[in-house]
Design a protein around this motif. Structure first.
Motif, PDB file in Angstrom:
ATOM      1  N   SER A 263       0.862  -1.183   0.000  1.00 15.45           N
ATOM      2  CA  SER A 263       0.000   0.000   0.000  1.00 15.45           C
ATOM      3  C   SER A 263       0.899   1.233   0.000  1.00 15.45           C
ATOM      4  N   GLY A 264       0.302   2.339  -0.327  1.00 16.41           N
ATOM      5  CA  GLY A 264       1.060   3.591  -0.378  1.00 16.41           C
ATOM      6  C   GLY A 264       0.706   4.459   0.816  1.00 16.41           C
ATOM      7  N   GLY A 265       0.798   5.763   0.627  1.00 18.99           N
ATOM      8  CA  GLY A 265       0.515   6.666   1.733  1.00 18.99           C
ATOM      9  C   GLY A 265       1.678   6.692   2.718  1.00 18.99           C
ATOM     10  N   SER A 266       1.412   7.195   3.914  1.00 18.47           N
ATOM     11  CA  SER A 266       2.490   7.414   4.894  1.00 18.47           C
ATOM     12  C   SER A 266       2.583   6.324   5.969  1.00 18.47           C
ATOM     13  N   THR A 267       1.453   5.718   6.316  1.00 16.45           N
ATOM     14  CA  THR A 267       1.465   4.763   7.440  1.00 16.45           C
ATOM     15  C   THR A 267       2.469   3.629   7.272  1.00 16.45           C
ATOM     16  N   PRO A 268       2.539   3.014   6.082  1.00 13.53           N
ATOM     17  CA  PRO A 268       3.396   1.818   5.977  1.00 13.53           C
ATOM     18  C   PRO A 268       4.892   2.112   5.888  1.00 13.53           C
TER      19      PRO A 268
ATOM     20  N   GLY B  84      -0.592  -2.129  -4.732  1.00 13.34           N
ATOM     21  CA  GLY B  84      -2.049  -2.182  -4.860  1.00 13.34           C
ATOM     22  C   GLY B  84      -2.616  -0.937  -5.528  1.00 13.34           C
ATOM     23  N   ASP B  85      -1.843   0.141  -5.501  1.00 10.21           N
ATOM     24  CA  ASP B  85      -2.258   1.339  -6.249  1.00 10.21           C
ATOM     25  C   ASP B  85      -1.065   2.261  -6.427  1.00 10.21           C
ATOM     26  N   GLU B  86      -1.207   3.181  -7.360  1.00  2.00           N
ATOM     27  CA  GLU B  86      -0.102   4.102  -7.640  1.00  2.00           C
ATOM     28  C   GLU B  86      -0.673   5.433  -8.121  1.00  2.00           C
ATOM     29  N   ARG B  87      -0.091   6.490  -7.602  1.00  4.11           N
ATOM     30  CA  ARG B  87      -0.474   7.799  -8.124  1.00  4.11           C
ATOM     31  C   ARG B  87       0.055   7.898  -9.543  1.00  4.11           C
ATOM     32  N   TYR B  88      -0.685   8.599 -10.427  1.00  4.07           N
ATOM     33  CA  TYR B  88      -0.251   8.634 -11.830  1.00  4.07           C
ATOM     34  C   TYR B  88       0.791   9.744 -12.023  1.00  4.07           C
TER      35      TYR B  88
ATOM     36  N   SER C 214       5.109   9.457  -5.533  1.00  2.00           N
ATOM     37  CA  SER C 214       5.100   8.078  -6.046  1.00  2.00           C
ATOM     38  C   SER C 214       5.176   7.055  -4.904  1.00  2.00           C
ATOM     39  N   ASN C 215       4.241   6.114  -4.908  1.00  2.00           N
ATOM     40  CA  ASN C 215       4.282   5.031  -3.914  1.00  2.00           C
ATOM     41  C   ASN C 215       5.490   4.125  -4.157  1.00  2.00           C
ATOM     42  N   GLN C 216       5.820   3.974  -5.450  1.00  2.39           N
ATOM     43  CA  GLN C 216       6.991   3.136  -5.787  1.00  2.39           C
ATOM     44  C   GLN C 216       8.261   3.778  -5.203  1.00  2.39           C
TER      45      GLN C 216
ATOM     46  N   LEU D 231      -2.889  -3.025   2.879  1.00  5.39           N
ATOM     47  CA  LEU D 231      -3.783  -1.905   2.564  1.00  5.39           C
ATOM     48  C   LEU D 231      -3.755  -0.879   3.677  1.00  5.39           C
ATOM     49  N   GLY D 232      -3.975   0.376   3.291  1.00  4.52           N
ATOM     50  CA  GLY D 232      -4.236   1.430   4.266  1.00  4.52           C
ATOM     51  C   GLY D 232      -5.679   1.863   4.079  1.00  4.52           C
ATOM     52  N   MET D 233      -6.105   2.818   4.890  1.00  5.65           N
ATOM     53  CA  MET D 233      -7.459   3.339   4.759  1.00  5.65           C
ATOM     54  C   MET D 233      -7.445   4.845   4.950  1.00  5.65           C
ATOM     55  N   GLY D 234      -8.077   5.548   4.037  1.00  9.40           N
ATOM     56  CA  GLY D 234      -8.124   7.005   4.155  1.00  9.40           C
ATOM     57  C   GLY D 234      -9.200   7.455   5.130  1.00  9.40           C
TER      58      GLY D 234
ATOM     59  N   ALA E  73     -12.546   6.410   4.241  1.00 10.17           N
ATOM     60  CA  ALA E  73     -12.693   4.937   4.133  1.00 10.17           C
ATOM     61  C   ALA E  73     -12.284   4.403   2.770  1.00 10.17           C
ATOM     62  N   HIS E  74     -11.610   5.222   1.962  1.00 12.14           N
ATOM     63  CA  HIS E  74     -11.069   4.642   0.712  1.00 12.14           C
ATOM     64  C   HIS E  74      -9.951   3.678   1.075  1.00 12.14           C
ATOM     65  N   THR E  75      -9.685   2.764   0.152  1.00 12.89           N
ATOM     66  CA  THR E  75      -8.520   1.908   0.297  1.00 12.89           C
ATOM     67  C   THR E  75      -7.934   1.674  -1.087  1.00 12.89           C
ATOM     68  N   ALA E  76      -6.649   1.383  -1.147  1.00 13.12           N
ATOM     69  CA  ALA E  76      -5.930   1.440  -2.429  1.00 13.12           C
ATOM     70  C   ALA E  76      -6.314   2.782  -3.055  1.00 13.12           C
ATOM     71  N   SER E  77      -6.740   2.786  -4.341  1.00 14.44           N
ATOM     72  CA  SER E  77      -7.275   4.055  -4.868  1.00 14.44           C
ATOM     73  C   SER E  77      -8.721   3.859  -5.276  1.00 14.44           C
TER      74      SER E  77
ATOM     75  N   PRO F  99      -5.675  11.216 -11.566  1.00 16.73           N
ATOM     76  CA  PRO F  99      -5.820   9.773 -11.832  1.00 16.73           C
ATOM     77  C   PRO F  99      -4.838   8.944 -11.012  1.00 16.73           C
ATOM     78  N   ARG F 100      -5.281   7.737 -10.695  1.00 11.60           N
ATOM     79  CA  ARG F 100      -4.430   6.762 -10.011  1.00 11.60           C
ATOM     80  C   ARG F 100      -4.721   5.391 -10.606  1.00 11.60           C
ATOM     81  N   LEU F 101      -3.738   4.513 -10.595  1.00 15.42           N
ATOM     82  CA  LEU F 101      -3.997   3.120 -10.989  1.00 15.42           C
ATOM     83  C   LEU F 101      -4.272   2.330  -9.709  1.00 15.42           C
TER      84      LEU F 101
ATOM     85  N   SER G  15      -7.791  10.476  13.115  1.00  9.19           N
ATOM     86  CA  SER G  15      -8.582  10.951  11.963  1.00  9.19           C
ATOM     87  C   SER G  15      -9.320   9.806  11.269  1.00  9.19           C
ATOM     88  N   LYS G  16      -8.905   8.574  11.558  1.00 12.30           N
ATOM     89  CA  LYS G  16      -9.526   7.412  10.890  1.00 12.30           C
ATOM     90  C   LYS G  16     -10.772   6.908  11.639  1.00 12.30           C
ATOM     91  N   ARG G  17     -11.025   7.451  12.846  1.00  9.77           N
ATOM     92  CA  ARG G  17     -12.135   6.914  13.655  1.00  9.77           C
ATOM     93  C   ARG G  17     -13.482   6.958  12.933  1.00  9.77           C
TER      94      ARG G  17
HETATM   95  C1  6PG Z   1      -2.235   5.811  -1.413  1.00 13.73           C
HETATM   96  C2  6PG Z   1      -2.662   4.609  -0.631  1.00 13.73           C
HETATM   97  C3  6PG Z   1      -3.936   4.917   0.106  1.00 13.73           C
HETATM   98  C4  6PG Z   1      -3.524   5.019   1.556  1.00 13.73           C
HETATM   99  C5  6PG Z   1      -4.567   5.737   2.374  1.00 13.73           C
HETATM  100  C6  6PG Z   1      -4.055   5.967   3.801  1.00 13.73           C
HETATM  101  O1  6PG Z   1      -1.727   5.661  -2.528  1.00 13.73           O
HETATM  102  O2  6PG Z   1      -2.355   6.904  -0.824  1.00 13.73           O
HETATM  103  O3  6PG Z   1      -2.570   3.448  -1.194  1.00 13.73           O
HETATM  104  O4  6PG Z   1      -4.965   4.004  -0.055  1.00 13.73           O
HETATM  105  O5  6PG Z   1      -3.316   3.716   2.073  1.00 13.73           O
HETATM  106  O6  6PG Z   1      -4.823   6.986   1.748  1.00 13.73           O
HETATM  107  O7  6PG Z   1      -2.937   6.826   3.723  1.00 13.73           O
HETATM  108  P1  6PG Z   1      -2.082   7.178   5.047  1.00 13.73           P
HETATM  109  O8  6PG Z   1      -1.398   5.913   5.451  1.00 13.73           O
HETATM  110  O9  6PG Z   1      -1.106   8.234   4.567  1.00 13.73           O
HETATM  111  O10 6PG Z   1      -3.057   7.673   6.078  1.00 13.73           O
END
Ligand code: 6PG
Length: 240
Positions: A41-46, A68-72, A80-82, A140-143, A146-150, A174-176, A197-199
């Motif tokens: 997964s991308g984002g900051s948590t992982p 699982g997803d990538e910013r375009y 870039s998650n990569q 996976l993360g969760m925004g 409640a989005h996950t991946a993109s 766009p995101r893949l 913030s996820k509560r």
């Molecule tokens: C992305 C992720 C996305 C992420 C959530 C949570 O590309 O941003 O794949 O689904 O997991 O947005 O992001 P944080 O971990 O930064 O809260």
């Protein structure tokens, strides 16, 4: 599906638990199937999890890394998650370059790159077009929404059920992304969720009765195991 929910006292213990669980699932996949297919997964948590994985001694030649997803964006773009995973982890270990399968973002055409990656997956997993391969582990993360991946709420990407990869959209960008059916084919999905913030999103995902609105993370019901790992800040109010 077997669902497991764990609330950890803080972010540090959340990452430590995520590390032990991810390593356990990687080793079990290699024991059972000779290799592990792991989608990040991308984002900051992982990021701290990836930094900790870089310190592990694992048979990297038997581990195949996907996203699982990538910013375009270009692979050297700060979003870039990569790039994040390479800097935190993959550039620090000796893993064959062929074992890293990034989502392409170079065609200046998200739909075309989505199709390219779909073909790469069907060839790698040796499945017929339209069949869904089973990843060993999907992180996976969760925004906050409640989005996950993109897979974002109220977007068309949520309805795609005949593709492995589709084009998601966040605020016009766009995101893949893996589709819901591809994620739900997995042997093991591990959600990593941290922060207050996820509560509200978690309350909707775990609500007794589903609301009219589709909360994408609620639709993640993999055929294998589903692990929800929260820190206290995110999961304190959940009655689970
Ligand atoms: C992305 C992720 C996305 C992420 C959530 C949570 O590309 O941003 O794949 O689904 O997991 O947005 O992001 P944080 O971990 O930064 O809260």
């Amino acid at each position: 599906m077997h669902k497991f929910i764990e609330v950890l006292p803080d972010k540090t213990s959340l990452i430590s638990r995520a590390l032990s669980l991810t390593v356990e699932k990687i080793k079990s996949a290699i024991e059972r199937r000779g290799q592990c297919t792991l989608a990040l997964s991308g984002g900051s948590t992982p990021k701290p999890l990836y930094e900790a994985l870089a310190e592990q001694s694992l048979p990297w030649e038997k581990i195949h890394i996907f996203w699982g997803d990538e910013r375009y964006v270009a692979v050297d773009h700060p979003d870039s998650n990569q790039l994040m995973a390479r800097q935190a982890w993959l550039d620090k270990i000796s893993i064959p370059a062929a074992n890293i399968h990034p989502m392409p973002t170079g065609a200046q055409n998200p739909a075309q790159d989505a199709q390219t990656h779909e073909m790469e997956l069907t060839q790698f997993f040796k499945v017929k077009p339209g069949d869904f391969p089973a990843f060993d582990v999907i992180l996976l993360g969760m925004g906050d929404d409640a989005h996950t991946a993109s897979l974002f709420p109220q977007t068309d990407a949520l309805k795609v059920n005949d593709r492995l990869i589709t084009v998601g959209n966040k605020d016009g960008q766009p995101r893949l992304t893996f589709t819901l059916p591809l994620i739900n084919q997995a042997h093991c999905v591990i959600f990593l969720v941290a922060g207050e913030s996820k509560r509200p999103a978690l309350a909707q995902v775990f609500a007794e009765v589903a609301s009219e609105t589709i909360y994408p993370s609620r639709s993640i019901q993999p055929q294998g195991e589903l692990f929800w790992l929260f820190d206290q800040a995110a999961g304190a109010e959940l009655k689970v």
